[in-house]
Design a protein around this motif. Structure first.
Motif, PDB file in Angstrom:
ATOM      1  N   ARG A  16       6.392  19.115   5.627  1.00  0.00           N
ATOM      2  CA  ARG A  16       5.305  19.127   4.638  1.00  0.00           C
ATOM      3  C   ARG A  16       5.607  20.087   3.496  1.00  0.00           C
ATOM      4  NH1 ARG A  16       1.822  18.532   9.245  1.00  0.00           N
ATOM      5  NH2 ARG A  16       1.592  20.799   9.394  1.00  0.00           N
ATOM      6  N   ALA A  17       6.150  21.242   3.813  1.00  0.00           N
ATOM      7  CA  ALA A  17       6.490  22.210   2.766  1.00  0.00           C
ATOM      8  C   ALA A  17       7.567  21.660   1.840  1.00  0.00           C
ATOM      9  CB  ALA A  17       6.940  23.523   3.396  1.00  0.00           C
ATOM     10  N   ALA A  18       8.551  20.966   2.410  1.00  0.00           N
ATOM     11  CA  ALA A  18       9.615  20.380   1.589  1.00  0.00           C
ATOM     12  C   ALA A  18       9.070  19.254   0.718  1.00  0.00           C
ATOM     13  CB  ALA A  18      10.738  19.867   2.492  1.00  0.00           C
ATOM     14  N   TYR A  19       8.198  18.422   1.278  1.00  0.00           N
ATOM     15  CA  TYR A  19       7.553  17.366   0.482  1.00  0.00           C
ATOM     16  C   TYR A  19       6.826  17.977  -0.721  1.00  0.00           C
ATOM     17  CZ  TYR A  19       7.959  13.387   3.786  1.00  0.00           C
ATOM     18  OH  TYR A  19       8.406  12.349   4.575  1.00  0.00           O
ATOM     19  N   ALA A  20       6.049  19.011  -0.460  1.00  0.00           N
ATOM     20  CA  ALA A  20       5.239  19.616  -1.524  1.00  0.00           C
ATOM     21  C   ALA A  20       6.121  20.175  -2.636  1.00  0.00           C
ATOM     22  CB  ALA A  20       4.347  20.708  -0.952  1.00  0.00           C
ATOM     23  N   GLU A  21       7.192  20.878  -2.249  1.00  0.00           N
ATOM     24  CA  GLU A  21       8.083  21.448  -3.258  1.00  0.00           C
ATOM     25  C   GLU A  21       8.745  20.351  -4.087  1.00  0.00           C
ATOM     26  OE1 GLU A  21      12.396  23.588  -3.473  1.00  0.00           O
ATOM     27  OE2 GLU A  21      11.025  24.357  -1.925  1.00  0.00           O
ATOM     28  N   ALA A  22       9.261  19.327  -3.408  1.00  0.00           N
ATOM     29  CA  ALA A  22       9.976  18.261  -4.116  1.00  0.00           C
ATOM     30  C   ALA A  22       9.040  17.471  -5.027  1.00  0.00           C
ATOM     31  CB  ALA A  22      10.642  17.329  -3.106  1.00  0.00           C
ATOM     32  N   PHE A  23       7.828  17.197  -4.545  1.00  0.00           N
ATOM     33  CA  PHE A  23       6.876  16.420  -5.337  1.00  0.00           C
ATOM     34  C   PHE A  23       6.511  17.160  -6.621  1.00  0.00           C
ATOM     35  CE2 PHE A  23       2.606  14.943  -6.469  1.00  0.00           C
ATOM     36  CZ  PHE A  23       2.774  13.568  -6.404  1.00  0.00           C
ATOM     37  N   GLU A  24       6.203  18.444  -6.503  1.00  0.00           N
ATOM     38  CA  GLU A  24       5.810  19.195  -7.698  1.00  0.00           C
ATOM     39  C   GLU A  24       6.991  19.378  -8.650  1.00  0.00           C
ATOM     40  OE1 GLU A  24       3.207  23.123  -9.005  1.00  0.00           O
ATOM     41  OE2 GLU A  24       3.606  22.719  -6.872  1.00  0.00           O
ATOM     42  N   ARG A  25       8.162  19.538  -8.101  1.00  0.00           N
ATOM     43  CA  ARG A  25       9.344  19.695  -8.947  1.00  0.00           C
ATOM     44  C   ARG A  25       9.602  18.442  -9.790  1.00  0.00           C
ATOM     45  NH1 ARG A  25      15.378  20.714  -6.449  1.00  0.00           N
ATOM     46  NH2 ARG A  25      16.583  19.978  -8.245  1.00  0.00           N
ATOM     47  N   VAL A  26       9.378  17.269  -9.204  1.00  0.00           N
ATOM     48  CA  VAL A  26       9.698  16.018  -9.899  1.00  0.00           C
ATOM     49  C   VAL A  26       8.565  15.548 -10.804  1.00  0.00           C
ATOM     50  CG1 VAL A  26      10.158  13.552  -9.513  1.00  0.00           C
ATOM     51  CG2 VAL A  26      11.371  15.279  -8.186  1.00  0.00           C
ATOM     52  N   THR A  27       7.317  15.736 -10.354  1.00  0.00           N
ATOM     53  CA  THR A  27       6.181  15.208 -11.118  1.00  0.00           C
ATOM     54  C   THR A  27       5.495  16.248 -11.981  1.00  0.00           C
ATOM     55  OG1 THR A  27       4.529  15.665  -9.391  1.00  0.00           O
ATOM     56  CG2 THR A  27       5.751  13.568  -9.252  1.00  0.00           C
ATOM     57  N   GLY A  28       5.703  17.523 -11.663  1.00  0.00           N
ATOM     58  CA  GLY A  28       4.988  18.576 -12.368  1.00  0.00           C
ATOM     59  C   GLY A  28       3.566  18.763 -11.883  1.00  0.00           C
ATOM     60  N   GLU A  29       3.199  18.043 -10.832  1.00  0.00           N
ATOM     61  CA  GLU A  29       1.848  18.117 -10.273  1.00  0.00           C
ATOM     62  C   GLU A  29       1.906  18.603  -8.834  1.00  0.00           C
ATOM     63  OE1 GLU A  29      -0.866  17.574 -11.952  1.00  0.00           O
ATOM     64  OE2 GLU A  29       0.051  16.752 -13.768  1.00  0.00           O
ATOM     65  N   PRO A  30       0.917  19.393  -8.405  1.00  0.00           N
ATOM     66  CA  PRO A  30       0.913  19.838  -7.007  1.00  0.00           C
ATOM     67  C   PRO A  30       0.588  18.691  -6.063  1.00  0.00           C
ATOM     68  CG  PRO A  30      -1.121  20.496  -8.091  1.00  0.00           C
ATOM     69  CD  PRO A  30      -0.235  19.919  -9.161  1.00  0.00           C
ATOM     70  N   LEU A  31       1.146  18.765  -4.866  1.00  0.00           N
ATOM     71  CA  LEU A  31       0.848  17.773  -3.835  1.00  0.00           C
ATOM     72  C   LEU A  31      -0.398  18.233  -3.090  1.00  0.00           C
ATOM     73  CD1 LEU A  31       1.672  15.206  -2.310  1.00  0.00           C
ATOM     74  CD2 LEU A  31       3.108  16.637  -0.847  1.00  0.00           C
ATOM     75  N   VAL A  32      -1.548  17.698  -3.486  1.00  0.00           N
ATOM     76  CA  VAL A  32      -2.824  18.108  -2.904  1.00  0.00           C
ATOM     77  C   VAL A  32      -3.175  17.224  -1.711  1.00  0.00           C
ATOM     78  CG1 VAL A  32      -5.285  18.430  -3.322  1.00  0.00           C
ATOM     79  CG2 VAL A  32      -3.618  18.978  -5.131  1.00  0.00           C
ATOM     80  N   TYR A  33      -3.014  15.924  -1.870  1.00  0.00           N
ATOM     81  CA  TYR A  33      -3.398  14.966  -0.830  1.00  0.00           C
ATOM     82  C   TYR A  33      -2.147  14.398  -0.169  1.00  0.00           C
ATOM     83  CZ  TYR A  33      -7.858  15.312  -3.220  1.00  0.00           C
ATOM     84  OH  TYR A  33      -9.008  15.793  -3.799  1.00  0.00           O
ATOM     85  N   LEU A  34      -2.053  14.577   1.140  1.00  0.00           N
ATOM     86  CA  LEU A  34      -0.917  14.077   1.893  1.00  0.00           C
ATOM     87  C   LEU A  34      -1.126  12.614   2.277  1.00  0.00           C
ATOM     88  CD1 LEU A  34      -0.358  17.159   4.207  1.00  0.00           C
ATOM     89  CD2 LEU A  34       0.960  16.533   2.171  1.00  0.00           C
ATOM     90  N   ALA A  35      -0.109  12.027   2.872  1.00  0.00           N
ATOM     91  CA  ALA A  35      -0.184  10.642   3.331  1.00  0.00           C
ATOM     92  C   ALA A  35       0.372  10.567   4.740  1.00  0.00           C
ATOM     93  CB  ALA A  35       0.617   9.740   2.393  1.00  0.00           C
ATOM     94  N   SER A  36      -0.012   9.541   5.455  1.00  0.00           N
ATOM     95  CA  SER A  36       0.527   9.335   6.794  1.00  0.00           C
ATOM     96  C   SER A  36       2.014   9.014   6.693  1.00  0.00           C
ATOM     97  CB  SER A  36      -0.212   8.182   7.481  1.00  0.00           C
ATOM     98  OG  SER A  36       0.406   7.856   8.704  1.00  0.00           O
ATOM     99  N   THR A  37       2.819   9.641   7.533  1.00  0.00           N
ATOM    100  CA  THR A  37       4.264   9.426   7.490  1.00  0.00           C
ATOM    101  C   THR A  37       4.787   8.625   8.677  1.00  0.00           C
ATOM    102  OG1 THR A  37       4.649  11.541   8.601  1.00  0.00           O
ATOM    103  CG2 THR A  37       4.616  11.559   6.189  1.00  0.00           C
ATOM    104  N   GLY A  38       3.970   8.388   9.689  1.00  0.00           N
ATOM    105  CA  GLY A  38       4.419   7.701  10.889  1.00  0.00           C
ATOM    106  C   GLY A  38       4.932   6.305  10.599  1.00  0.00           C
ATOM    107  N   GLY A  39       6.191   6.045  10.968  1.00  0.00           N
ATOM    108  CA  GLY A  39       6.755   4.723  10.800  1.00  0.00           C
ATOM    109  C   GLY A  39       7.104   4.355   9.372  1.00  0.00           C
ATOM    110  N   ARG A  40       7.114   5.334   8.470  1.00  0.00           N
ATOM    111  CA  ARG A  40       7.358   5.035   7.063  1.00  0.00           C
ATOM    112  C   ARG A  40       8.576   5.796   6.566  1.00  0.00           C
ATOM    113  NH1 ARG A  40       1.618   5.909   4.326  1.00  0.00           N
ATOM    114  NH2 ARG A  40       2.359   4.358   2.848  1.00  0.00           N
ATOM    115  N   THR A  41       9.204   5.255   5.523  1.00  0.00           N
ATOM    116  CA  THR A  41      10.363   5.917   4.945  1.00  0.00           C
ATOM    117  C   THR A  41       9.917   6.949   3.921  1.00  0.00           C
ATOM    118  OG1 THR A  41      10.612   4.344   3.120  1.00  0.00           O
ATOM    119  CG2 THR A  41      11.692   3.786   5.215  1.00  0.00           C
ATOM    120  N   ASP A  42      10.810   7.881   3.612  1.00  0.00           N
ATOM    121  CA  ASP A  42      10.491   8.888   2.611  1.00  0.00           C
ATOM    122  C   ASP A  42      10.193   8.253   1.254  1.00  0.00           C
ATOM    123  OD1 ASP A  42      10.636  11.090   4.282  1.00  0.00           O
ATOM    124  OD2 ASP A  42      12.740  11.505   3.847  1.00  0.00           O
TER     125      ASP A  42
END
Length: 236
Positions: A16-42
């Motif tokens: 989750r921490a890596a997702y948040a860092e990468a998302f904000e780095r690429v979009t310029g927006e904080p990752l506030v709302y997460l999504a279900s990751t079970g069975g899904r690709t990055d």
């Protein structure tokens, strides 16, 4: 074939921490709302992050490659946290060792996690030695899980100069989506109750074999043998 997250290891905090860092780095927006990751690709997770956080892309903008690269870098910076903030799932090392002892059997992973992160997760807990990761299916490939299962079977056949039939292929996982993908990808799912799914949900998705966890290697081997037509299931 094995899923990784909540099947073999649980490193959700680090992920989750890596997702948040990468998302904000690429979009310029904080990752506030997460999504279900079970069975899904990055890749799938990233686009749901965009939708749930109401981040709009500009015309012609394709941020996915940048996100996956940033995700790999963010995860690599946290590799030393995997053992401290994560855990190997109960019985996973013993289960992998037991399946490795089956005759004419090859083990690998099919996961939605991009390859460098998947390898780091397994290596952190000493699980990589049981698996042929050169033929695995990873989220880096931008295909749905069902396709990854099929491609992995073909790669295994080529690498090991052997025939791995659909009926001799099993996929061990904890999520409903993965069970459904296994059915579509012509692999027999063996489901675990180590994730969020209930037994009834897993069976409704198509799982004939549902185990509480991996702490009983003999019960797992029985399910594998029965699923592949090489033995009868044990009682219970």
């Amino acid at each position: 074939m094995w899923n990784i997250d909540l099947t073999l290891v649980d490193v959700a905090q680090v992920t989750r921490a890596a997702y948040a860092e990468a998302f904000e780095r690429v979009t310029g927006e904080p990752l506030v709302y997460l999504a279900s990751t079970g069975g899904r690709t990055d890749s799938e997770v990233f686009f749901e992050f965009l939708a749930r956080n109401d981040v709009r892309l500009g015309a012609g903008e394709e941020p996915l490659p940048a996100f996956l690269e940033a995700l790999g870098e963010a995860f690599a910076r946290r590799r030393d946290q995997l053992v401290a903030r994560g855990r190997v799932m109960p019985g996973a090392p013993e289960a992998l060792a037991a399946v490795a002892g089956l005759e004419d059997t090859v083990q690998t992973v099919v996961t939605g996690t991009i390859m460098p992160n998947a390898l780091a997760k397994l290596a952190a807990f000493g699980l990589d030695g049981y698996l042929d990761l050169s033929i695995g299916g990873f989220g880096s490939e931008h295909y749905p899980k069902a396709s990854l299962l099929q491609f992995t079977r073909m790669r295994a056949a080529e690498a090991h100069k052997a025939t791995f039939t659909e009926s001799a292929t099993v996929y061990i996982t904890d999520s409903v989506s993965d069970v459904e993908a296994a059915i579509i990808g012509h692999a027999t799912p063996i489901a675990l109750l180590s994730g969020a799914a209930t037994e009834s949900q897993l069976r409704a998705a198509g799982a004939r074999y549902v185990l509480t966890d991996l702490t009983d290697p003999q019960r797992l081997l029985s399910a594998v043998r029965h699923a592949t037509g090489t033995g009868a299931p044990s009682a219970g």
